[in-house]
Design a protein around this motif. Structure first.
Motif, PDB file in Angstrom:
ATOM      1  N   ARG A  12      35.280 -87.308 -19.517  1.00  0.00           N
ATOM      2  CA  ARG A  12      36.504 -87.782 -20.189  1.00  0.00           C
ATOM      3  C   ARG A  12      37.602 -88.065 -19.159  1.00  0.00           C
ATOM      4  NH1 ARG A  12      34.631 -84.068 -24.185  1.00  0.00           N
ATOM      5  NH2 ARG A  12      35.719 -82.324 -23.200  1.00  0.00           N
ATOM      6  N   GLU A  13      37.664 -87.254 -18.122  1.00  0.00           N
ATOM      7  CA  GLU A  13      38.717 -87.406 -17.118  1.00  0.00           C
ATOM      8  C   GLU A  13      38.549 -88.677 -16.294  1.00  0.00           C
ATOM      9  OE1 GLU A  13      39.710 -82.659 -16.275  1.00  0.00           O
ATOM     10  OE2 GLU A  13      38.405 -83.764 -14.919  1.00  0.00           O
ATOM     11  N   ILE A  14      37.305 -89.139 -16.115  1.00  0.00           N
ATOM     12  CA  ILE A  14      37.095 -90.331 -15.283  1.00  0.00           C
ATOM     13  C   ILE A  14      36.876 -91.586 -16.118  1.00  0.00           C
ATOM     14  CG2 ILE A  14      36.271 -88.980 -13.325  1.00  0.00           C
ATOM     15  CD1 ILE A  14      33.420 -89.805 -14.050  1.00  0.00           C
ATOM     16  N   LYS A  15      37.220 -91.509 -17.405  1.00  0.00           N
ATOM     17  CA  LYS A  15      37.250 -92.645 -18.321  1.00  0.00           C
ATOM     18  C   LYS A  15      35.860 -93.159 -18.721  1.00  0.00           C
ATOM     19  CE  LYS A  15      41.767 -92.675 -17.794  1.00  0.00           C
ATOM     20  NZ  LYS A  15      42.481 -93.704 -17.076  1.00  0.00           N
ATOM     21  N   LEU A  16      34.825 -92.348 -18.522  1.00  0.00           N
ATOM     22  CA  LEU A  16      33.503 -92.756 -18.998  1.00  0.00           C
ATOM     23  C   LEU A  16      33.263 -92.304 -20.432  1.00  0.00           C
ATOM     24  CD1 LEU A  16      31.115 -92.274 -15.931  1.00  0.00           C
ATOM     25  CD2 LEU A  16      32.046 -94.386 -16.882  1.00  0.00           C
ATOM     26  N   LYS A  17      34.096 -91.365 -20.925  1.00  0.00           N
ATOM     27  CA  LYS A  17      34.011 -90.966 -22.332  1.00  0.00           C
ATOM     28  C   LYS A  17      35.405 -91.018 -22.936  1.00  0.00           C
ATOM     29  CE  LYS A  17      29.945 -88.406 -23.495  1.00  0.00           C
ATOM     30  NZ  LYS A  17      29.433 -87.225 -24.222  1.00  0.00           N
TER      31      LYS A  17
ATOM     32  N   PRO B  32      27.661 -98.610 -25.587  1.00  0.00           N
ATOM     33  CA  PRO B  32      29.028 -98.221 -25.945  1.00  0.00           C
ATOM     34  C   PRO B  32      29.064 -96.794 -26.491  1.00  0.00           C
ATOM     35  CG  PRO B  32      28.524-100.418 -26.785  1.00  0.00           C
ATOM     36  CD  PRO B  32      27.237 -99.829 -26.299  1.00  0.00           C
ATOM     37  N   GLY B  33      30.006 -96.017 -25.992  1.00  0.00           N
ATOM     38  CA  GLY B  33      30.139 -94.638 -26.445  1.00  0.00           C
ATOM     39  C   GLY B  33      29.160 -93.669 -25.814  1.00  0.00           C
ATOM     40  N   GLY B  34      28.305 -94.176 -24.927  1.00  0.00           N
ATOM     41  CA  GLY B  34      27.294 -93.316 -24.315  1.00  0.00           C
ATOM     42  C   GLY B  34      27.757 -92.600 -23.072  1.00  0.00           C
TER      43      GLY B  34
END
Length: 316
Positions: A311-316, A74-76
């Motif tokens: 961030r744009e692809i929702k992984l962060k 999580p958060g990685g």
């Protein structure tokens, strides 16, 4: 070019003549200028290694969900280990992609200056060969990618070794992907929404299953199902930016297959070749002309660009 070409890289790695190597560089460069994609055959990666990798990856994805989730960080940002189904979403897309995946990164010393942004790999205890085979494929694709970059460097007037010291500690990723069977009719999601890759180049091994489509300059979706012995290599956004769009990062997607094929799982293993985290992406002077003025007046580090895109692809 009416279709995406497939080229024999032996002409560059082990040429019969200087003229043949130069012709390969010219043909590869032309393919990327037009499509941003090309097939590479006679790449030297053993089929047995590819087969073993797909076998152990499928073994992992067949594990119970609660077991796989032990390896989610999580958060990685999905940098290492497992990313569950329903997380990644193509930039600007409304629906998440229909996939789950694992990330293998570069093994670096604990005291490396990149240790803060390149964490250690995770390895699933339940699949004993996963580490040996998975990292073996990582290294093989990393080596092949350096050959492709060498040819591309020559095509735009750079030394053949231009990228060597800029990618030797690159934050590159091997991503085994599982697209589960689609059992719900009229699902609004697709297996992978239309997107461009973040990195320098992507090498897709085992792309013989149908589904990959590439958008042409005319805006048409062109299916690209490679032969079994061919690795698909495409340009990513970092190289597009570095070359001022001389090499375009082409939009592509993985569509849902029709009929009964939708109820079959699909596996795919791209290798995302990244520069070293502190590499500064600044437009190459050789790629700036009166007809193609610089599109990026500000430089950015590879790590800064990566975090922006994650961030744009929702992984962060």
């Amino acid at each position: 070019m009416s279709q995406i070409p497939t080229l024999d890289i032996r002409r560059f790695i082990d040429p019969t003549s200087t003229a043949d190597a130069e012709a390969f560089v010219a043909e590869l460069g032309a393919a990327y200028r037009e499509w941003g994609f090309a097939g590479i055959r006679n790449h030297g990666i053993a089929q047995s290694l590819i087969d073993d990798a797909y076998r152990v990856f499928a073994e992992f994805f067949a594990l119970p969900d609660e077991v796989k989730r032990k390896y989610h960080v999580p958060g990685g940002g999905g940098a290492r280990g497992y990313t569950p189904f329903g997380v990644e979403t193509a930039k600007g897309a409304q629906h998440f992609d229909l996939k789950e995946f694992w990330h293998i990164g570069r093994e670096i010393p604990g005291d490396s200056k990149y240790a803060d942004v390149m964490p250690p790999n995770l390895w699933p205890d339940e699949v004993p060969q996963f580490r040996e085979v998975g990292y073996g494929l990582y290294q093989a694709l990393d080596h092949l990618g350096s050959k492709v970059l060498s040819a591309l460097a020559l095509h735009i007037g750079l030394p053949a070794d231009y990228f060597v010291d800029k990618t030797d500690q690159g934050n590159s990723i091997l991503r085994p992907i599982h697209y589960p069977p689609i059992t719900t009719p009229d699902v609004p999601n697709v297996r992978a929404g239309a997107h461009e890759d973040i990195n320098l180049i992507t090498l897709l091994v085992g792309a013989s299953a149908e589904g990959l489509e590439v958008r042409s300059r005319k805006g048409e979706w062109v299916p690209f199902t490679a032969d079994a012995d061919t690795i698909v290599v495409n340009i990513g956004d970092m190289l597009q930016r570095l070359t001022n769009h001389v090499y375009p990062s082409t939009t592509h997607r993985v569509v849902n297959p029709p009929g009964d094929k939708a109820r079959q799982p699909r596996y795919s293993t791209p290798f995302f070749l990244h520069p070293n985290p502190d590499f500064v992406i600044d437009v190459l002077p050789s790629c700036v002309t009166p007809d193609n003025p610089s599109r990026y007046p500000e430089a950015i580090t590879a790590q800064g660009y990566l975090e922006e895109r994650l961030r744009e692809i929702k992984l962060k």
